[in-house]
Write a protein that holds these residues in place. Structure first.
Motif, PDB file in Angstrom:
ATOM      1  N   UNK A  68       0.811  -1.211   0.000  1.00  0.00           N
ATOM      2  CA  UNK A  68       0.000   0.000   0.000  1.00  0.00           C
ATOM      3  C   UNK A  68       0.852   1.272   0.000  1.00  0.00           C
ATOM      4  N   UNK A  69       2.043   1.189  -0.610  1.00  0.00           N
ATOM      5  CA  UNK A  69       2.916   2.351  -0.672  1.00  0.00           C
ATOM      6  C   UNK A  69       3.064   2.921  -2.072  1.00  0.00           C
ATOM      7  N   UNK A  70       2.346   2.368  -3.041  1.00  0.00           N
ATOM      8  CA  UNK A  70       2.386   2.821  -4.436  1.00  0.00           C
ATOM      9  C   UNK A  70       3.778   2.709  -5.042  1.00  0.00           C
ATOM     10  N   UNK A  71       4.597   1.843  -4.469  1.00  0.00           N
ATOM     11  CA  UNK A  71       5.939   1.667  -5.006  1.00  0.00           C
ATOM     12  C   UNK A  71       5.951   1.147  -6.420  1.00  0.00           C
ATOM     13  N   UNK A  72       5.022   0.249  -6.715  1.00  0.00           N
ATOM     14  CA  UNK A  72       4.956  -0.305  -8.062  1.00  0.00           C
ATOM     15  C   UNK A  72       4.658   0.752  -9.105  1.00  0.00           C
ATOM     16  N   UNK A  73       3.761   1.679  -8.780  1.00  0.00           N
ATOM     17  CA  UNK A  73       3.419   2.748  -9.719  1.00  0.00           C
ATOM     18  C   UNK A  73       4.642   3.624 -10.021  1.00  0.00           C
ATOM     19  N   UNK A  74       5.413   3.906  -8.996  1.00  0.00           N
ATOM     20  CA  UNK A  74       6.583   4.768  -9.181  1.00  0.00           C
ATOM     21  C   UNK A  74       7.670   4.060  -9.986  1.00  0.00           C
ATOM     22  N   UNK A  75       7.830   2.767  -9.750  1.00  0.00           N
ATOM     23  CA  UNK A  75       8.839   2.024 -10.508  1.00  0.00           C
ATOM     24  C   UNK A  75       8.472   1.928 -11.984  1.00  0.00           C
ATOM     25  N   UNK A  76       7.206   1.795 -12.275  1.00  0.00           N
ATOM     26  CA  UNK A  76       6.774   1.738 -13.684  1.00  0.00           C
ATOM     27  C   UNK A  76       7.225   2.996 -14.420  1.00  0.00           C
ATOM     28  N   UNK A  77       7.089   4.139 -13.747  1.00  0.00           N
ATOM     29  CA  UNK A  77       7.504   5.409 -14.354  1.00  0.00           C
ATOM     30  C   UNK A  77       9.016   5.424 -14.595  1.00  0.00           C
ATOM     31  N   UNK A  78       9.778   4.903 -13.627  1.00  0.00           N
ATOM     32  CA  UNK A  78      11.235   4.885 -13.753  1.00  0.00           C
ATOM     33  C   UNK A  78      11.674   3.961 -14.887  1.00  0.00           C
ATOM     34  N   UNK A  79      11.007   2.822 -15.010  1.00  0.00           N
ATOM     35  CA  UNK A  79      11.349   1.884 -16.080  1.00  0.00           C
ATOM     36  C   UNK A  79      11.111   2.530 -17.443  1.00  0.00           C
TER      37      UNK A  79
END
Length: 472
Positions: free
Chosen positions: A306-317
């Protein structure tokens, strides 16, 4: 901070020690190691002081102290067992604005002598401000065991190479990154520990050709609030960061551990109030990394729960930015442990489910039937606002109204507050709470009183380390 920690250059500077006993001898030894010109004033001298005097390492004055002895002195140490003489030395030194230390009397001193870990040119000084010298000594002993003896050689060879690095890498931030990378992987230290100095120099030279200008992002879980729950890797990255984007749930005590000259940027969120929108946070991570900066995205708990880490990594990729992920102790684990509530237990719960009470607008509804089965623990993040719905839906779908419930407010911090009751009372239980609150629903909550160990009012925590236990 009662004293400003400074290191003063004493090489070839005249210093005075008043007293000729064993304590004075110890102070003379330290002054000589720092290269000072030492004069010792006393009526009687320890045999080792006499030897140093005969070897012309120090100057011995067999006389009582007089104020004239302070003329042109850089500092003075009063090391007699006579309180009146020590006071006279302190008073005259203050009048002449000469630094003075009265042994075991910080209130009379303008500077104090710390406990020292010497790995010259690396020197670590530990001080308790004169309040607990034995504690300072115990800390020094721990550091002595932790810091390898070759640390001084590592610092020396790095100092000899600084001019070369400065000539090749003009940017200050990039030079710092070069050294961080060199020291961080341990290869240089290993070579020096083995005495392979030539190979160490080759490694330093070859590292200059690598690309140190690339920025990157570290997604770091900061844990539930207690700074002692940070992982070692999280702390290392926080100390290396150029920019730190942090959430509202990251405590001020944890932010104090970030490198002092790093840019701290709040991107906090709470229900109905997003200081910085998620899309803008994603863009900032990319922008700072493209500037060649080391970015830490610091999140309360764990970034992937529930930290939205996945969303942020998608942007970085998508932007081609290098990244790494450092897991943190999630709120469920930390808060339940500090409240004495095991999330699973053979007698009460064979599974645990994490859900969030805060979802995207028009998001899918929770599967309340699955969440209402017995013999499982339900952990709800950010659920206070949805307390009424949670209470109603769980009872309507078969969960007993008498199911134990715990609300853990500001968990693992010194302000932790735990409220325990029944599922039928959930709305009432949360009525007076504000701030981050974790909800635990299930029979395991009944163990809280029996297993609770953390006392926020005294900030005591269990430890198997005798040293830490004795400090508590």
């Amino acid at each position: 901070m009662d004293y400003l920690p400074i290191f003063t250059k004493l090489e070839n500077r005249p210093c005075l020690v008043v007293g000729g006993g064993s304590i004075a001898l110890r102070k003379v030894h330290l002054l000589l190691k720092a290269g000072a010109e030492v004069t010792v004033c006393a009526l009687q001298f320890h045999s080792s002081l006499l030897e140093k005097g005969n070897a012309q390492q120090i100057t011995l004055l067999k006389q009582a102290f007089t104020p004239e002895l302070l003329n042109n002195k850089w500092l003075v140490i009063a090391a007699t067992n006579n309180k009146e003489i020590n006071q006279l030395v302190a008073d005259k030194a203050d009048q002449l604005q000469v630094l003075v230390n009265v042994v075991d009397s910080p209130e009379q001193s303008s500077f104090i002598m710390p406990s020292i870990v010497d790995r010259s040119p690396i020197v670590v000084a530990i001080s308790s401000g004169g309040k607990a010298p034995v504690l300072a000594r115990l800390i020094r002993e721990r550091l002595e065991a932790l810091l390898p003896m070759h640390l001084g050689r590592l610092a020396s060879i790095s100092g000899e190479f600084r001019h070369r690095v400065k000539a090749v890498i003009k940017n200050v931030s990039l030079r710092r990154r070069y050294w961080e990378k060199l020291f961080g992987n341990g290869e240089l230290a290993n070579l020096l520990q083995k005495g392979q100095t030539d190979k160490a120099v080759q490694l330093m030279e070859s590292s200059l050709t690598e690309d140190v200008a690339r920025g990157d992002v570290a997604l770091v879980g900061a844990g539930p609030g207690d700074p002692s729950l940070l992982t070692l890797k999280a702390l290392q990255l926080m100390q290396q960061a150029d920019v730190v984007l942090y959430d509202r749930l990251v405590s001020s005590e944890i932010l104090d551990l970030v490198r002092r000259d790093a840019d701290l940027i709040s991107v906090g969120k709470e229900a109905g109030n997003h200081e910085v929108g998620q899309s803008r946070t994603n863009q900032m991570l990319v922008e700072y990394a493209l500037q060649g900066r080391k970015v830490v995205r610091l999140k309360g708990g764990d970034s992937f729960i529930f930290g939205r880490g996945g969303e942020e990594l998608e942007e970085l990729v998508e932007a081609g930015i290098a990244f790494q992920v450092v897991p943190g102790i999630t709120a469920a684990s930390g808060c339940s442990a500090y409240a004495g509530i095991p999330l699973t237990h053979r007698d009460f719960a064979q599974s645990v489910t994490f859900v969030t009470g805060h979802r995207k607008a028009n998001g899918e509804q929770l599967n309340w039937k699955a969440l209402s089965i017995s013999n499982q623990t339900l952990v709800v993040y950010m659920g206070l606002i949805q307390s009424e719905e949670i209470q109603t839906q769980l009872i309507a779908n078969g969960r007993s109204p008498d199911t134990p419930v715990a609300l853990i407010n500001k968990g693992t911090s010194s302000q932790q507050h735990v409220v325990i009751g029944k599922l039928s009372e959930l709305v009432l239980l949360g009525g007076g709470l504000a701030g981050p609150t974790l909800m635990i629903i299930g029979e395991v909550v009944s163990l809280a009183e029996k297993l609770a160990w953390y006392k926020p009012e005294s900030n005591q925590k269990l430890s198997r380390d005798p040293f830490l236990v004795n400090l508590a």
